[in-house]
Write an enzyme that holds these catalytic residues in place. Structure first.
Site, PDB file in Angstrom:
ATOM      1  N   THR A 158      41.206  44.405  36.297  1.00  0.00           N
ATOM      2  CA  THR A 158      40.905  45.812  36.626  1.00  0.00           C
ATOM      3  C   THR A 158      41.548  46.131  37.980  1.00  0.00           C
ATOM      4  O   THR A 158      42.749  46.372  38.028  1.00  0.00           O
ATOM      5  CB  THR A 158      39.389  46.110  36.632  1.00  0.00           C
ATOM      6  OG1 THR A 158      38.722  45.184  37.493  1.00  0.00           O
ATOM      7  CG2 THR A 158      38.816  46.003  35.226  1.00  0.00           C
ATOM      8  N   LYS A 184      38.970  37.193  35.786  1.00  0.00           N
ATOM      9  CA  LYS A 184      39.197  38.442  36.535  1.00  0.00           C
ATOM     10  C   LYS A 184      37.973  38.671  37.411  1.00  0.00           C
ATOM     11  O   LYS A 184      36.871  38.198  37.096  1.00  0.00           O
ATOM     12  CB  LYS A 184      39.445  39.618  35.607  1.00  0.00           C
ATOM     13  CG  LYS A 184      38.320  40.038  34.704  1.00  0.00           C
ATOM     14  CD  LYS A 184      37.344  41.028  35.276  1.00  0.00           C
ATOM     15  CE  LYS A 184      38.038  42.196  35.926  1.00  0.00           C
ATOM     16  NZ  LYS A 184      36.990  43.100  36.527  1.00  0.00           N
ATOM     17  N   THR A 195      28.979  35.076  36.584  1.00  0.00           N
ATOM     18  CA  THR A 195      29.606  36.239  37.214  1.00  0.00           C
ATOM     19  C   THR A 195      30.974  36.604  36.644  1.00  0.00           C
ATOM     20  O   THR A 195      31.674  35.737  36.150  1.00  0.00           O
ATOM     21  CB  THR A 195      29.709  35.984  38.735  1.00  0.00           C
ATOM     22  OG1 THR A 195      30.416  37.050  39.324  1.00  0.00           O
ATOM     23  CG2 THR A 195      30.455  34.701  39.033  1.00  0.00           C
ATOM     24  N   GLU A 281      37.968  42.961  46.108  1.00  0.00           N
ATOM     25  CA  GLU A 281      38.517  44.291  46.392  1.00  0.00           C
ATOM     26  C   GLU A 281      38.776  44.473  47.882  1.00  0.00           C
ATOM     27  O   GLU A 281      37.869  44.360  48.700  1.00  0.00           O
ATOM     28  CB  GLU A 281      37.576  45.371  45.872  1.00  0.00           C
ATOM     29  CG  GLU A 281      37.734  45.557  44.368  1.00  0.00           C
ATOM     30  CD  GLU A 281      36.768  46.558  43.766  1.00  0.00           C
ATOM     31  OE1 GLU A 281      37.087  47.086  42.695  1.00  0.00           O
ATOM     32  OE2 GLU A 281      35.715  46.802  44.362  1.00  0.00           O
ATOM     33  N   THR A 408      37.360  58.539  39.845  1.00  0.00           N
ATOM     34  CA  THR A 408      37.979  59.869  39.794  1.00  0.00           C
ATOM     35  C   THR A 408      39.390  59.862  40.350  1.00  0.00           C
ATOM     36  O   THR A 408      39.938  58.830  40.660  1.00  0.00           O
ATOM     37  CB  THR A 408      37.112  60.895  40.563  1.00  0.00           C
ATOM     38  OG1 THR A 408      36.764  60.357  41.824  1.00  0.00           O
ATOM     39  CG2 THR A 408      35.879  61.207  39.771  1.00  0.00           C
TER      40      THR A 408
END
Lengths: 408, 408
Positions: A158, A184, A195, A281, A408
């Site tokens: 992702t 991932k 996890t 991230e 978004t």
């Protein structure tokens, strides 16, 4: 990197060697805008299978269906995965879509639906675009190959910035056994569960209940020891398929070479867990927290996770600020009993605190330890002989940027 | 803002009205570079006192000394506070410095050392600059005044961007009772304790054990319901001094107007807690999470805290992204039992999910609810009649900036 341990051989980075009897594929089906989003991993013959799943009460259809399936019969022959849409919080329609995803795959591969496991990852709460997904599965079934491991690894990502794979070989009964693992991670990663997504394919011949037990134990020490942001996902799972085509005698805990296999399996899991943490991230660094001198492994793990999950420790690592007080504060709120006045702390090789108090350390030397790719924090409780390691990453501007507008 | 409830009156913002018999001061002593760093709050007469303290195992000397003092005699006459240095993880020297800080204050005010409480906040693990501190306390003792409340409020701040004060008046036995509260927050704020620093002065006449009980109960519903970053500090405390100079009959739970006082006290505490959350490090918004339809207040609180502490929810609020799936995921990992298929979720006045599934809501309307100063998230579990509210803030680039180099 080519690592030769006494028991197993780690294949060089980037070597996507599928174990005997496995094929894979991955491609772009249109669920995501551009990147690959459908992956398929198939064994020629039925494989012993094991799985661990998220402990979040909110669980996606793929999690509940796989778990139910493995409980009734711990064998699988195919895993189909999509990224871009988690098919979570989608109610009955989501459950029906997940079943259709399995049925479609089973039909194309001429397998019973019970032998197909599924995984979805991406946005929560949106209906699955079934037409695109089914078209993608059809194309993937047509492009399966022994060279497809990397495509599969790409298709499950992702916000990950790189693929996460590992390949390990170990000799059992003088037969070469290969393990291929792929994972991932990125966001919504927190160690209170099985996890994120990870899949391991191996040609080992292994008893399914021994495999499930090994997976559970290994998960607690690897995947469950990482955190990116403290958020436990709705779709996390680790699945293993062992198709037996290496032709070793069936592995159980009584097999004389069980430990060799378990070590190889542990290494592969740890490697994937660390890759997930490093690619959290927005992360710029892998953070390894080693707690030693604890009275039990459980208490060492609790403290290591508390430190690696602290937003203040993570931002200090990002800024290369040797703010060791935050580390001790995180030990303090871990809920684990210890003696604050005995704690020693190191940043890399520089000791910054002894017996719970600061040392007059060289600020520049300490800073340099925090500017490395992999930052190691060591905490010695000086109470016992047990230890544990947890993995995480720094907290950066990019974590905020990525997550302020993920949907978004 | 002038709020008149049926029982108490909230004085307009910025009104620093000290209760009868209290004086305060605050000034720059040189512990911090520029801003005020020493504050003093003194009662003319001995005051009934109560305190709650951090549950972190690593506790600063100020915490342990105050706790011990209040246990042996729940009365105080002065509170001296410094910012810029937490005097935590400083060992025996830190303990001796804390005692000297109290003794110096007691001598200047001609009080027994037992009647002086202390608080320190700032960097962990550095020795306290005692010369500057003692000079500051001397100057503060010389500048005490009934108008000194704002100076005191400024002197206790660290990375806070504004002072946090509240003033409430309530009639008890036809006597006007005034409560003045002041707090600091910003970072290392997490609701598992008596959190951050807050001080309440009142001229109420109140039984010390009733006061301690009220403080504990109120703290659980106010200060302990906020989080900024999930890190529990080593120095957190809330202290209350009630000097009785309002001349009401001694308040206990049996007093006919107990509820009026308790409501005013709750309001003051909640107000300070919300101000701390709104001014969390880097925050641009206050986030209020209301959980209703729970089977107990405890379970509602657990879920509300889980949501308000989620890094993914916090970044989505910062980016005004109506990513409600993250809210449901945070409910799911709260550890509280619930039925995912019954959950309704609102962002402000816009319902975004019903029965655990997304609604086709107006994206712009939902976004506009996230662009307000105070963002309200409501979760209805539809299981019972209990509810709770937790307070937090968004996670922003500035949180990372501030904490990447706090110390250096």
């Amino acid at each position: 990197m080519m690592v030769k341990s006494t028991t197993y051989t780690v294949l060089p980075d980037g070597t996507i060697t599928l174990p005997r009897g496995f094929k894979a594929a991955g491609l772009h089906a249109g669920i995501k805008k551009k990147r690959k989003d459908v992956g398929l991993l198939v064994s020629e013959v039925p494989a012993a299978a094991a799985g661990v799943f998220t402990l979040n009460t909110v669980r996606a259809a793929c999690v509940t269906q796989n778990e139910r399936q493995l409980k009734s019969n711990p064998h699988l022959q195919a895993i189909v995965v999509n990224s871009g849409n988690a098919n979570a919080c989608t109610g009955r329609q989501g459950d029906a879509d997940a079943l259709e995803m399995r049925a479609c795959t089973a039909e194309l591969l001429n397998l019973p639906v019970e032998s197909v496991a599924i995984a979805s990852t991406g946005v929560i709460g949106m209906p699955m675009p079934m037409a695109a997904l089914k078209q993608g599965i059809t194309s993937a079934s047509e492009s399966l190959s022994e060279q497809g491991g990397l495509d599969f690894a790409e298709a499950i990502l992702t916000t990950d910035t790189c693929t996460k794979t590992v390949a390990v070989q170990v000799e059992i009964d003088s037969k070469l056994v290969t393990l291929f693992g792929v994972a991932k991670g990125s966001g919504m990663i927190h160690p209170n569960m099985a996890t994120m997504l990870a899949f391991v394919a191996t040609d080992a011949n292994i008893d399914p209940s021994a495999l499930q037990k090994l997976l559970g134990k290994t998960t607690d020490r690897t995947y469950n020891c990482i955190t990116v942001d403290g958020d436990t996902s709705t779709n996390d799972m680790v699945l293993v398929m062992a198709n037996g085509m290496a032709d070793n005698k069936t592995l159980t805990e009584d097999h004389p070479e069980w430990d060799s296999f378990a070590e190889a399996f542990h290494f592969a899991s740890e490697q994937l867990a660390k890759e997930i943490a490093r690619d959290g991230e927005g992360a710029t660094k892998l953070v390894e927290v080693l707690v030693k001198g604890a009275v039990s492994e459980l208490s060492a793990t609790g403290i290591a996770k508390s430190i690696v999950g602290s937003s203040l420790v993570k931002t200090a690592v990002f800024g290369a600020d040797a703010n060791w007080g935050r580390i001790l504060a995180a030990v303090g709120y871990s809920g684990v009993p210890f003696d604050p006045e005995r704690v020693d702390i190191w940043l890399g090789s520089v000791q910054v605190a002894a017996d719970g108090m600061g040392l007059a350390f060289d600020e520049e030397a300490a800073k340099s330890q925090l500017l490395t790719d992999t930052v190691t924090i060591t905490v010695d409780l000086k109470l016992g002989d047990a230890g544990a390691t947890a993995y995480g990453c720094d907290l950066t501007y990019d974590y905020v940027r990525i997550n302020a507008s993920y949907r978004t």
